[in-house]
Motif scaffolding. Sequence first.
Motif, PDB file in Angstrom:
ATOM      1  N   ALA A  54     -55.137 -34.625 -25.211  1.00  0.00           N
ATOM      2  CA  ALA A  54     -54.503 -35.410 -26.265  1.00  0.00           C
ATOM      3  C   ALA A  54     -53.321 -34.693 -26.914  1.00  0.00           C
ATOM      4  O   ALA A  54     -52.287 -35.314 -27.202  1.00  0.00           O
ATOM      5  N   ALA A  55     -53.450 -33.399 -27.166  1.00  0.00           N
ATOM      6  CA  ALA A  55     -52.453 -32.678 -27.959  1.00  0.00           C
ATOM      7  C   ALA A  55     -51.033 -32.743 -27.405  1.00  0.00           C
ATOM      8  O   ALA A  55     -50.078 -32.875 -28.188  1.00  0.00           O
ATOM      9  N   PRO A  56     -50.808 -32.657 -26.081  1.00  0.00           N
ATOM     10  CA  PRO A  56     -49.421 -32.718 -25.598  1.00  0.00           C
ATOM     11  C   PRO A  56     -48.704 -34.018 -25.914  1.00  0.00           C
ATOM     12  O   PRO A  56     -47.465 -34.059 -25.899  1.00  0.00           O
ATOM     13  N   TRP A  57     -49.448 -35.096 -26.212  1.00  0.00           N
ATOM     14  CA  TRP A  57     -48.793 -36.355 -26.574  1.00  0.00           C
ATOM     15  C   TRP A  57     -48.145 -36.275 -27.951  1.00  0.00           C
ATOM     16  O   TRP A  57     -47.374 -37.169 -28.318  1.00  0.00           O
ATOM     17  N   THR A  58     -48.444 -35.231 -28.712  1.00  0.00           N
ATOM     18  CA  THR A  58     -47.768 -35.025 -29.991  1.00  0.00           C
ATOM     19  C   THR A  58     -46.514 -34.168 -29.843  1.00  0.00           C
ATOM     20  O   THR A  58     -45.802 -33.955 -30.819  1.00  0.00           O
ATOM     21  N   ASP A  59     -46.266 -33.684 -28.641  1.00  0.00           N
ATOM     22  CA  ASP A  59     -45.123 -32.804 -28.397  1.00  0.00           C
ATOM     23  C   ASP A  59     -44.091 -33.441 -27.472  1.00  0.00           C
ATOM     24  O   ASP A  59     -42.886 -33.356 -27.706  1.00  0.00           O
ATOM     25  N   LEU A  60     -44.564 -34.064 -26.391  1.00  0.00           N
ATOM     26  CA  LEU A  60     -43.712 -34.799 -25.452  1.00  0.00           C
ATOM     27  C   LEU A  60     -42.584 -33.952 -24.879  1.00  0.00           C
ATOM     28  O   LEU A  60     -41.478 -34.432 -24.644  1.00  0.00           O
ATOM     29  N   GLY A  61     -42.861 -32.663 -24.688  1.00  0.00           N
ATOM     30  CA  GLY A  61     -41.888 -31.791 -24.051  1.00  0.00           C
ATOM     31  C   GLY A  61     -40.868 -31.160 -24.956  1.00  0.00           C
ATOM     32  O   GLY A  61     -39.990 -30.418 -24.495  1.00  0.00           O
ATOM     33  N   THR A  62     -40.943 -31.409 -26.267  1.00  0.00           N
ATOM     34  CA  THR A  62     -39.921 -30.872 -27.171  1.00  0.00           C
ATOM     35  C   THR A  62     -39.963 -29.349 -27.257  1.00  0.00           C
ATOM     36  O   THR A  62     -38.928 -28.713 -27.454  1.00  0.00           O
ATOM     37  N   SER A  63     -41.147 -28.746 -27.102  1.00  0.00           N
ATOM     38  CA  SER A  63     -41.226 -27.287 -27.147  1.00  0.00           C
ATOM     39  C   SER A  63     -40.537 -26.656 -25.948  1.00  0.00           C
ATOM     40  O   SER A  63     -39.838 -25.642 -26.079  1.00  0.00           O
ATOM     41  N   VAL A  64     -40.729 -27.259 -24.772  1.00  0.00           N
ATOM     42  CA  VAL A  64     -40.068 -26.736 -23.575  1.00  0.00           C
ATOM     43  C   VAL A  64     -38.563 -26.959 -23.664  1.00  0.00           C
ATOM     44  O   VAL A  64     -37.770 -26.075 -23.331  1.00  0.00           O
ATOM     45  N   ALA A  65     -38.155 -28.138 -24.134  1.00  0.00           N
ATOM     46  CA  ALA A  65     -36.726 -28.416 -24.286  1.00  0.00           C
ATOM     47  C   ALA A  65     -36.082 -27.487 -25.304  1.00  0.00           C
ATOM     48  O   ALA A  65     -34.880 -27.184 -25.204  1.00  0.00           O
ATOM     49  N   LEU A  66     -36.876 -27.019 -26.262  1.00  0.00           N
ATOM     50  CA  LEU A  66     -36.353 -26.111 -27.275  1.00  0.00           C
ATOM     51  C   LEU A  66     -35.836 -24.813 -26.658  1.00  0.00           C
ATOM     52  O   LEU A  66     -34.828 -24.257 -27.111  1.00  0.00           O
ATOM     53  N   VAL A  67     -36.502 -24.331 -25.607  1.00  0.00           N
ATOM     54  CA  VAL A  67     -36.043 -23.116 -24.935  1.00  0.00           C
ATOM     55  C   VAL A  67     -34.669 -23.355 -24.322  1.00  0.00           C
ATOM     56  O   VAL A  67     -33.765 -22.518 -24.434  1.00  0.00           O
ATOM     57  N   ARG A  68     -34.491 -24.507 -23.685  1.00  0.00           N
ATOM     58  CA  ARG A  68     -33.187 -24.825 -23.105  1.00  0.00           C
ATOM     59  C   ARG A  68     -32.123 -24.977 -24.184  1.00  0.00           C
ATOM     60  O   ARG A  68     -31.018 -24.423 -24.081  1.00  0.00           O
TER      61      ARG A  68
END
Length: 332
Positions: A54-68
């Motif tokens: 469930a938890a990744p649905w609150t992030d939707l990849g924004t943490s990974v995109a933050l590195v870029r």
Amino acid sequence: MTAAAGVRGATLWFAGASFASAALQYGLFFLVARLLGVEAYGGFSLALTVAVLAAPWTDLGTSVALVRTGSQTPERTMAAFAAALRLRLCAALPVGLAALGIGACCGYGADFVWLFAPLYLAALLDGVAATSAAVCQAERRARTAAGLLLSRNGLRAVALAVMLLADGGAIALAWAFAGGSLLGAAVGLRVAAAGRALDRASAPLLATVREAWPFGAAVLATIVHGQIDIAVIGAACGPADVGRYHAAMRLVLLVQMLPQALSSASAPLAYRAAVLDPEATARLLHLKLVALGWLGALTALCLACAGDFVTDAVLGERFAGSGVFLIALAPV
């Protein structure tokens, strides 16, 4: 700095800390499994699996995109950080309620709700800590990012150790898990901000999600691929079967962390290289693929040859029968 030197430096600090952090966390899970027994651990691991799904649905990849974003445009780092945290806050309650509804439909049992609540909170807080580490990684603070990963699981280890010494049950351990995650998230936020205020003029949520969705789709696909089997087994079988299978899967996931850490550690360099030198990006990709291939083949061979011995040594006699799961899962 050359591409090879960058990969070596990033891997030394971030990949090493990622693997050490995972080893510490999984070592605690193995201890919890030995103390709770097969059925109690099965219920605990089922609730944890749903929380992790469930938890990744609150992030939707924004943490990974933050590195870029931080690697290519450093001036946008804090705005992207604030947007990622705001998305988590807005999505946490509806996602949690949806997960509880799915658990009820699958017939996971009365204890599921009491275990899911603290474990979902822990998963959300772990996401905050991971986002904080992403800020440090994007800003080339590899040692700091590594320290955040280690401190998060170190604090959780202390909280779990206290509950284990107090002979706490599964629900008490779940709340200890959440308490350790809360401490880790607090440390991560403080270190990532480094005295800077979060950018109040952060990007709109829809724009943030639109930029991050390719990463989010990849993350969600990876999480679902690695966890959905537990949810299906929980709906079809008893907690004892879930406990044996999940414990074996934990051993597989532990050895998979090393190639995953290698890939994650080299991400900031790859993003910068894509802007400055596309040919360097191709060389980095080739290096990663070769390394991941060799590591995967070697670890699968070791697990397949020593499945029964490993499960007996790590999990104890009460998990007899888990070796066959480990042997079957090794090629994964």
